[in-house]
Design an enzyme around this catalytic site. Structure first.
Site, PDB file in Angstrom:
ATOM      1  N   GLU A 165       0.826  -1.211   0.000  1.00  0.00           N
ATOM      2  CA  GLU A 165       0.000   0.000   0.000  1.00  0.00           C
ATOM      3  C   GLU A 165       0.861   1.262   0.000  1.00  0.00           C
ATOM      4  O   GLU A 165       1.993   1.250   0.493  1.00  0.00           O
ATOM      5  CB  GLU A 165      -0.896   0.001   1.248  1.00  0.00           C
ATOM      6  CG  GLU A 165      -1.903  -1.141   1.213  1.00  0.00           C
ATOM      7  CD  GLU A 165      -2.795  -1.205   2.445  1.00  0.00           C
ATOM      8  OE1 GLU A 165      -3.885  -1.754   2.318  1.00  0.00           O
ATOM      9  OE2 GLU A 165      -2.417  -0.706   3.517  1.00  0.00           O
ATOM     10  N   GLY A 185       7.082  -1.438   5.873  1.00  0.00           N
ATOM     11  CA  GLY A 185       8.459  -1.904   5.813  1.00  0.00           C
ATOM     12  C   GLY A 185       9.466  -0.968   6.434  1.00  0.00           C
ATOM     13  O   GLY A 185       9.181   0.200   6.726  1.00  0.00           O
ATOM     14  N   CYS A 231       3.291   8.741   0.640  1.00  0.00           N
ATOM     15  CA  CYS A 231       3.943   7.852   1.603  1.00  0.00           C
ATOM     16  C   CYS A 231       4.155   6.494   0.935  1.00  0.00           C
ATOM     17  O   CYS A 231       3.193   5.851   0.505  1.00  0.00           O
ATOM     18  CB  CYS A 231       3.031   7.739   2.831  1.00  0.00           C
ATOM     19  SG  CYS A 231       3.643   6.593   4.067  1.00  0.00           S
ATOM     20  N   ASN A 255      -2.532   5.333  16.491  1.00  0.00           N
ATOM     21  CA  ASN A 255      -3.676   5.044  15.629  1.00  0.00           C
ATOM     22  C   ASN A 255      -4.076   3.595  15.838  1.00  0.00           C
ATOM     23  O   ASN A 255      -3.298   2.691  15.516  1.00  0.00           O
ATOM     24  CB  ASN A 255      -3.302   5.269  14.156  1.00  0.00           C
ATOM     25  CG  ASN A 255      -3.034   6.730  13.868  1.00  0.00           C
ATOM     26  OD1 ASN A 255      -3.819   7.602  14.216  1.00  0.00           O
ATOM     27  ND2 ASN A 255      -1.897   7.008  13.246  1.00  0.00           N
ATOM     28  N   CYS A 300       2.434  -1.479  15.734  1.00  0.00           N
ATOM     29  CA  CYS A 300       2.295  -1.249  14.290  1.00  0.00           C
ATOM     30  C   CYS A 300       1.576  -2.414  13.619  1.00  0.00           C
ATOM     31  O   CYS A 300       1.949  -3.565  13.791  1.00  0.00           O
ATOM     32  CB  CYS A 300       3.681  -1.050  13.688  1.00  0.00           C
ATOM     33  SG  CYS A 300       3.677  -0.960  11.885  1.00  0.00           S
ATOM     34  N   SER A 316      12.321   7.256   6.956  1.00  0.00           N
ATOM     35  CA  SER A 316      12.082   6.992   8.376  1.00  0.00           C
ATOM     36  C   SER A 316      12.565   5.593   8.722  1.00  0.00           C
ATOM     37  O   SER A 316      12.300   4.638   7.990  1.00  0.00           O
ATOM     38  CB  SER A 316      10.583   7.114   8.661  1.00  0.00           C
ATOM     39  OG  SER A 316      10.299   6.749   9.993  1.00  0.00           O
ATOM     40  N   CYS A 349       7.526  -4.021  15.598  1.00  0.00           N
ATOM     41  CA  CYS A 349       7.103  -3.051  16.616  1.00  0.00           C
ATOM     42  C   CYS A 349       5.685  -3.401  17.073  1.00  0.00           C
ATOM     43  O   CYS A 349       4.803  -3.652  16.260  1.00  0.00           O
ATOM     44  CB  CYS A 349       7.143  -1.634  16.041  1.00  0.00           C
ATOM     45  SG  CYS A 349       8.749  -1.231  15.356  1.00  0.00           S
ATOM     46  N   SER A 366      12.309   6.601  14.306  1.00  0.00           N
ATOM     47  CA  SER A 366      11.175   6.234  15.166  1.00  0.00           C
ATOM     48  C   SER A 366      11.732   5.849  16.525  1.00  0.00           C
ATOM     49  O   SER A 366      12.148   4.718  16.739  1.00  0.00           O
ATOM     50  CB  SER A 366      10.415   5.062  14.557  1.00  0.00           C
ATOM     51  OG  SER A 366       9.891   5.429  13.314  1.00  0.00           O
ATOM     52  N   LEU A 367      11.752   6.816  17.429  1.00  0.00           N
ATOM     53  CA  LEU A 367      12.361   6.575  18.744  1.00  0.00           C
ATOM     54  C   LEU A 367      11.342   5.906  19.677  1.00  0.00           C
ATOM     55  O   LEU A 367      11.576   4.818  20.195  1.00  0.00           O
ATOM     56  CB  LEU A 367      12.865   7.902  19.319  1.00  0.00           C
ATOM     57  CG  LEU A 367      13.893   7.800  20.429  1.00  0.00           C
ATOM     58  CD1 LEU A 367      15.155   7.107  19.951  1.00  0.00           C
ATOM     59  CD2 LEU A 367      14.243   9.193  20.972  1.00  0.00           C
TER      60      LEU A 367
END
Ligand code: SAH
Ligand code: SF4
Length: 356
Positions: free
Chosen positions: A90, A163, A103, A294, A117, A195, A114, A218-219
Site C-alpha cells: 500500500e 516496511g 507515503c 492510531n 504497528c 524513516s 514493533c 522512530s524513537l
C-alpha cells in the site's frame, strides 16, 4: 531487464547496447517520469524497434497493478498494489497545502515487529525492487491526474509506508536517485524523508550515499528498557548508538533530524517520560514528531487524550525542543501511520475467495 530498475540517465546506454539510438533513452525517460506513461505504444515518438524490444521482453517497463484506491473523508487516498508475484502493498497520498505528500512502502510487510504497528503483524514477505518502489510513485502520479483539481502534484515523499526502508537500502538508494535526478522525477531530495526504526550501520550507509534526503528516527521510548519492550529492534541497537549515528549523519545548514514518537496511553506518555525524552534530545539539533497512537483491529494499545498529548508537547517545549503533533490522516480507510497491512479478509476478497 526492467528499465525502472536502472537510473534514467543510463537508459540511453542500455538502448544503444540494443542497437538503438542513445537519445531515445531520454525520450523514453520523459514519457515515463514526466507523463507517467509506460506503454511504448503510447509513446508517439518511439520507433518500432524499441516497441519490439519491449514486446519480446528484452526490455520492460513492467510495474505492479493498482488494485484499489480508497478515498478518506479528509482527502487522503490509500492505494493498494498487487506485485507481479502476488503480495499486496500500500501507499498513501496525503493532501497538504495544495500539493500531495506521498507515503511509500519499501517492503511487503515488515520484519521489525514493533508492537504498536499493524504492518508488523504481517511479518516480512520480501523486499521491494527499485522498480516496485518507483512504480508506486508512477501510479500515484497517474491517479493524481484523474483527481479533481485541488492538490496539484506530488511534491513530498516520505518513506513511511510498509516496511523498514533501511532494511532494503539496496533498492531504496537507486529509487531515491531516480526520484531526484533531473532525467527522472526531478524532486528535491530535501523533500524526501526516510524513516527508520534505527538500524545503526545502515543509517551510516544512507549518510555515506550522500543522497541529500532527510532522516527520521522512530524513537518511541525515552529509555532502552521500554524501547526494547515495544520495539524489539531496541535489543540490537541502544538509543545512545542511534543518537551517535544521528550525529554522524550529514546535515545541511539548519537541517534537523526528526524523532518520531508514537504516544501510547499509559505506556510512554507520562510527564516523567516527556522530561526524560527532553533531557535526552535537548543537546541535539532535532525536532520531535508526536504521533498519537492510531488503533487498528486487535491492537493492544490506546490513543492518549488530547490533553495528555498537549502536556507532553509542552514539557518538550520547556527543553527548547520543537515538537509537532502529527494529525491522523485517513483513519476511516486505515491509511494512518501504522495502519497499513492487508489482512486475510482483504486478501480473500481481492482474490475472489480463494486463498493464494
Ligand atoms: N518502518 C519505518 C517507517 C514506517 S512507520 C519506521 O518505523 O520508522 C512510520 C511511522 O509510523 C513510524 O514513526 C512509526 O513509529 C509510526 N507508527 C507505527 N505504528 C503506528 C500506530 N499504530 N499509530 C501511530 N503511529 C505508528
Ligand atoms: Fe516496521 Fe516501521 Fe511498523 Fe516498526 S513501525 S514494524 S519498523 S513498519
Amino acid at each position: 531487464m526492467n528499465l525502472l530498475d536502472h537510473p534514467p540517465a543510463t537508459w540511453g546506454e542500455i538502448l544503444s547496447d540494443k542497437g538503438q539510438a542513445a537519445y531515445r533513452g531520454r525520450q523514453m525517460a520523459h514519457w515515463v517520469y514526466q507523463r507517467f506513461i509506460t506503454d511504448p505504444l503510447k509513446m508517439s515518438n518511439i520507433p518500432a524497434g524499441i516497441r519490439d524490444l519491449v514486446a519480446t521482453g528484452t526490455l520492460s517497463l513492467d510495474h505492479p497493478e493498482l488494485l484499489s484506491s480508497a478515498h478518506s473523508f479528509d482527502g487522503t487516498v490509500k492505494m493498494a498494489f498487487r506485485l507481479l508475484d502476488g503480495p499486496v502493498i500500500e501507499a498513501v497520498l496525503i493532501p497538504r497545502k495544495g500539493q500531495w505528500t506521498l507515503c511509500l512502502s519499501t517492503q511487503a510487510g515488515c520484519g521489525i515487529g514493533c508492537r504498536f504497528c499493524r504492518t508488523a503483524s504481517m511479518g516480512l514477505s520480501r523486499n521491494l525492487t527499485t522498480s516496485e518502489i518507483l512504480s508506486q510513485w508512477l501510479l500515484a502520479s497517474r491517479l493524481v491526474e484523474t483527481l479533481p483539481p485541488g492538490e496539484s502534484r506530488i511534491d513530498h515523499i516520505v518513506f513511511m509506508g510498509m516496511g523498514e526502508p533501511l532494511a532494503n537500502l539496496e533498492a531504496l538508494i537507486p529509487a531515491i536517485r531516480s526520484l531526484t535526478h533531473p532525467d527522472g522525477a526531478g524532486l528535491s531530495p530535501r523533500r524526501i524523508t526516510v524513516s527508520t526504526s534505527g538500524l545503526v550501520p545502515r543509517i551510516d550507509a544512507l549518510g555515506e550515499a550522500n543522497t541529500g534526503v532527510r532522516l527520521a528516527i522512530s524513537l518511541c521510548a525515552p529509555d532502552d528498557a521500554l524501547r526494547r519492550e515495544i520495539m524489539p529492534v531496541g535489543r540490537i541497537y541502544s538509543i545512545e548508538e542511534i543518537l551517535s549515528a544521528c550525529r554522524r549523519f550529514p546535515l545541511r545548514n539548519r537541517d534537523r533530524i526528526t524523532f518520531e514518537y508514537v504516544l501510547l496511553a499509559g505506556v510512554n506518555d507520562s510527564p516523567a517520560q516527556a522530561r526524560t525524552l527532553g533531557r535526552l534530545l535537548a543537546p541535539f539539533r532535532s525536532k520531535v514528531n508526536l504521533i498519537p497512537f492510531n488503533p487498528f483491529p486487535g491492537s493492544p494499545y490506546h490513543r492518549p487524550t488530547e490533553s495528555s498529548v498537549a502536556a507532553f508537547q509542552e514539557i518538550l517545549a520547556g527543553f527548547h525542543i520543537t515538537a509537532t503533533v502529527r494529525k491522523s490522516m485517513g483513519p476511516d480507510v486505515l491509511a494512518a501511520c501504522g495502519q497499513l497491512a492487508r489482512d486475510t479478509q482483504d486478501h480473500l476478497a481481492l482474490t475472489g475467495g480463494s486463498p493464494t
